[in-house]
Design a protein around this motif. Structure first.
Motif, PDB file in Angstrom:
ATOM      1  N   ASP A 195     -11.448  -7.909   0.926  1.00  0.00           N
ATOM      2  CA  ASP A 195     -11.505  -7.389   2.296  1.00  0.00           C
ATOM      3  C   ASP A 195     -12.912  -7.045   2.765  1.00  0.00           C
ATOM      4  O   ASP A 195     -13.183  -7.029   3.956  1.00  0.00           O
ATOM      5  CB  ASP A 195     -10.657  -6.111   2.399  1.00  0.00           C
ATOM      6  CG  ASP A 195      -9.173  -6.402   2.253  1.00  0.00           C
ATOM      7  OD1 ASP A 195      -8.688  -7.340   2.899  1.00  0.00           O
ATOM      8  OD2 ASP A 195      -8.505  -5.680   1.485  1.00  0.00           O
ATOM      9  N   SER A 239      -2.016  -4.253  -3.010  1.00  0.00           N
ATOM     10  CA  SER A 239      -2.650  -3.696  -1.820  1.00  0.00           C
ATOM     11  C   SER A 239      -3.023  -2.257  -2.138  1.00  0.00           C
ATOM     12  O   SER A 239      -2.734  -1.752  -3.215  1.00  0.00           O
ATOM     13  CB  SER A 239      -1.673  -3.719  -0.642  1.00  0.00           C
ATOM     14  OG  SER A 239      -1.181  -5.013  -0.435  1.00  0.00           O
ATOM     15  N   GLY A 240      -3.638  -1.617  -1.180  1.00  0.00           N
ATOM     16  CA  GLY A 240      -3.910  -0.194  -1.344  1.00  0.00           C
ATOM     17  C   GLY A 240      -5.377   0.162  -1.301  1.00  0.00           C
ATOM     18  O   GLY A 240      -5.739   1.336  -1.278  1.00  0.00           O
ATOM     19  N   ALA A 241      -6.266  -0.853  -1.281  1.00  0.00           N
ATOM     20  CA  ALA A 241      -7.699  -0.547  -1.268  1.00  0.00           C
ATOM     21  C   ALA A 241      -8.083   0.211   0.006  1.00  0.00           C
ATOM     22  O   ALA A 241      -8.757   1.236  -0.048  1.00  0.00           O
ATOM     23  CB  ALA A 241      -8.503  -1.838  -1.382  1.00  0.00           C
ATOM     24  N   ILE A 242      -7.624  -0.315   1.133  1.00  0.00           N
ATOM     25  CA  ILE A 242      -8.002   0.323   2.394  1.00  0.00           C
ATOM     26  C   ILE A 242      -7.367   1.711   2.495  1.00  0.00           C
ATOM     27  O   ILE A 242      -8.027   2.698   2.852  1.00  0.00           O
ATOM     28  CB  ILE A 242      -7.623  -0.585   3.593  1.00  0.00           C
ATOM     29  CG1 ILE A 242      -8.468  -1.869   3.534  1.00  0.00           C
ATOM     30  CG2 ILE A 242      -7.833   0.146   4.912  1.00  0.00           C
ATOM     31  CD1 ILE A 242      -8.066  -2.950   4.525  1.00  0.00           C
ATOM     32  N   GLY A 295      -5.199 -11.149   5.660  1.00  0.00           N
ATOM     33  CA  GLY A 295      -4.825  -9.947   6.385  1.00  0.00           C
ATOM     34  C   GLY A 295      -3.573  -9.303   5.848  1.00  0.00           C
ATOM     35  O   GLY A 295      -3.347  -8.121   6.022  1.00  0.00           O
ATOM     36  N   ASP A 296      -2.731 -10.067   5.201  1.00  0.00           N
ATOM     37  CA  ASP A 296      -1.556  -9.468   4.574  1.00  0.00           C
ATOM     38  C   ASP A 296      -1.423 -10.024   3.164  1.00  0.00           C
ATOM     39  O   ASP A 296      -1.691 -11.205   2.933  1.00  0.00           O
ATOM     40  CB  ASP A 296      -0.288  -9.764   5.378  1.00  0.00           C
ATOM     41  CG  ASP A 296       0.077 -11.222   5.320  1.00  0.00           C
ATOM     42  OD1 ASP A 296       0.818 -11.612   4.400  1.00  0.00           O
ATOM     43  OD2 ASP A 296      -0.396 -11.999   6.165  1.00  0.00           O
ATOM     44  N   ASN A 297      -1.038  -9.160   2.280  1.00  0.00           N
ATOM     45  CA  ASN A 297      -0.952  -9.580   0.884  1.00  0.00           C
ATOM     46  C   ASN A 297       0.350 -10.309   0.544  1.00  0.00           C
ATOM     47  O   ASN A 297       0.490 -10.841  -0.548  1.00  0.00           O
ATOM     48  CB  ASN A 297      -1.142  -8.374  -0.034  1.00  0.00           C
ATOM     49  CG  ASN A 297      -2.619  -8.080  -0.273  1.00  0.00           C
ATOM     50  OD1 ASN A 297      -3.487  -8.773   0.260  1.00  0.00           O
ATOM     51  ND2 ASN A 297      -2.901  -7.075  -1.082  1.00  0.00           N
ATOM     52  N   ASN A 352      -6.491  -8.881  -5.242  1.00  0.00           N
ATOM     53  CA  ASN A 352      -6.412  -8.406  -3.865  1.00  0.00           C
ATOM     54  C   ASN A 352      -7.255  -9.345  -3.021  1.00  0.00           C
ATOM     55  O   ASN A 352      -8.031 -10.146  -3.546  1.00  0.00           O
ATOM     56  CB  ASN A 352      -6.927  -6.964  -3.759  1.00  0.00           C
ATOM     57  CG  ASN A 352      -6.480  -6.260  -2.464  1.00  0.00           C
ATOM     58  OD1 ASN A 352      -5.853  -6.853  -1.577  1.00  0.00           O
ATOM     59  ND2 ASN A 352      -6.813  -4.979  -2.361  1.00  0.00           N
ATOM     60  N   SER A 377       0.816  -1.228   0.000  1.00  0.00           N
ATOM     61  CA  SER A 377       0.000   0.000   0.000  1.00  0.00           C
ATOM     62  C   SER A 377       0.842   1.268   0.000  1.00  0.00           C
ATOM     63  O   SER A 377       0.534   2.234  -0.711  1.00  0.00           O
ATOM     64  CB  SER A 377      -0.887   0.049   1.249  1.00  0.00           C
ATOM     65  OG  SER A 377      -1.714  -1.059   1.318  1.00  0.00           O
TER      66      SER A 377
END
Ligand code: GLU
Length: 391
Positions: A154, A67-70, A164-166, A151, A30
């Motif tokens: 989530d 990652s990066g959506a949140i 929980g972790d990519n 992804n 992210s």
């Protein structure tokens, strides 16, 4: 010298160059993609897309676990920088994932590359029917020339059943797809002999040929405050990947074009694979599952199978047992001897209906066109040495 470690830089010492790998999974953290204040880092993404296009031109399939959506979603939804409650981070993921997928699609379309979004949960990679399905979908995207943008899902994954972790998700994806290289891009240029946060002078480790307890300790032992997140999940990912035959590279992604940077000699840690990917997958089929059913073949099908072909419905004489698509079936010759095991592409009901029939008649018989093979050769292990199964 420390066990599991050699000193020379892998990219300069006869280790395969990145461009020689055939199926590369890129995991992108992210922090590389999203600036908490300004949102998406478009220039970085554009350079990353150029790196991906370069790998594609070199002949590799590329999968992106992004990652990066949140992080994006919390900016868009103005959730601030503090800790989020579960439902807030799931809402952030929902809002951010749309932007994330669009950003990837736009960046890659500048290089005439198509994309497809794939959101996975833990169960999609661990439960064999869903695993088979996810694998077929991603494989089809690759075949059609698209770059899968993957992804974790989530918005629906709950804490007990999520990655929980990519890092580990990317390792599962890479091994599931028989990839030969997993590249973890993060904010650190590899593994150090001790967590740099606790020892700024710690030595960089360029090459790991086996993940020994000593290597694990370098990432921060179980009792250390560094054991959660960061290097710990990267080493866990390394275990998943290398044991299944996928090499792994941890590289610093901060600079623009991090893959080309490593190809030009930037520091990284390379983890050597333990064995060939295909063998790992086939070992999983052959060794770890109890067959749910049995298929008895005619002589032609036996010969085809032994010469490396898929099992077509036409050569199946008898279907026994109750199984679902993706279950393991034992494959027998006409004398009842087990000659192979594989994952069924049809459930037992449909298998019975299409057994003995030509592939082109399948839609007419069961009302839909699915796979042409009853067991695809990729999902098949020929094992003449296996003992007979009692009737
Ligand atoms: N799936 C999370 C997201 O896209 C990231 C998980 C991770 O960073 O490892 O925001």
């Amino acid at each position: 010298m420390t066990a599991g470690v050699t000193a020379a830089h892998p990219m300069t010492t006869g280790m395969k160059p990145i461009s020689a790998f055939k199926r590369i999974t890129l995991k992108i953290g992210s922090a590389l993609l999203v600036d908490p204040a300004t949102g998406l880092k478009s220039a970085w993404l554009a350079a990353m897309a150029a790196d991906i296009a370069m790998l594609r031109r070199a002949g590799a399939d590329v999968l992106v676990v992004s990652s990066g959506a949140i992080a994006l979603g919390r900016t868009v939804l103005e959730l601030g920088r503090g800790p989020l409650r579960l439902e807030q981070s799931q809402a952030a993921a929902a809002a951010g994932q749309i932007l994330l997928a669009r950003a990837w699609d736009e960046a890659l379309s500048a290089h005439a590359l198509k994309t497809g979004q794939v959101l996975l949960t833990l169960g999609d990679t661990e439960e064999r029917r869903r695993y088979l399905n996810a694998r077929a979908t991603i494989g089809t995207l690759l075949k059609l020339g698209a770059v899968p943008i993957i992804n974790e899902n989530d918005t629906v994954a709950t804490s007990e059943i999520r990655y929980g972790d990519n890092d580990r998700l990317a390792a599962r994806v890479a091994t599931m797809m028989g990839g030969d290289l997993l590249i973890l891009l993060s904010d650190i240029d590899g593994l150090y002999a001790a967590p740099p946060a606790s020892d700024p002078d710690a030595r960089h480790i360029p090459f790991v040929n086996a993940i020994t307890p000593e290597i694990e300790a370098m990432a921060g032992g179980a009792a250390s405050i560094y054991s959660r997140g960061g290097m710990r999940t990267k080493i866990d990912a390394g275990k998943i990947a290398t044991l299944a035959g996928t090499a792994m590279l941890i590289a610093n992604g901060k600079a623009d074009g991090p893959v080309s940077a490593v190809m030009n000699g930037a520091r990284a840690t390379f983890f050597a694979p333990a064995e060939k990917p295909e063998r790992a997958y086939k070992t999983w089929i052959a060794g770890h599952l109890e067959p749910q059913g049995r298929l008895t073949l005619d002589e032609g099908a036996v010969a085809a199978l032994l010469s490396g072909k898929s099992l077509l419905p036409a050569g199946v004489r008898k279907v026994e047992g109750r199984f679902e698509r993706g279950d393991t079936v034992a494959i027998l010759d006409s004398s009842g001897r087990e000659i192979a095991r594989g994952l069924a592409a049809y459930d037992s009901g449909d298998a019975e209906t299409i057994a003995g029939h030509r592939t082109q008649d399948i839609p007419k018989l069961i009302g839909y066109a699915a796979r042409s093979a009853m067991v695809h050769r990729d999902d098949l292990v020929v094992s003449l040495a296996k003992p007979d199964i009692p009737a």
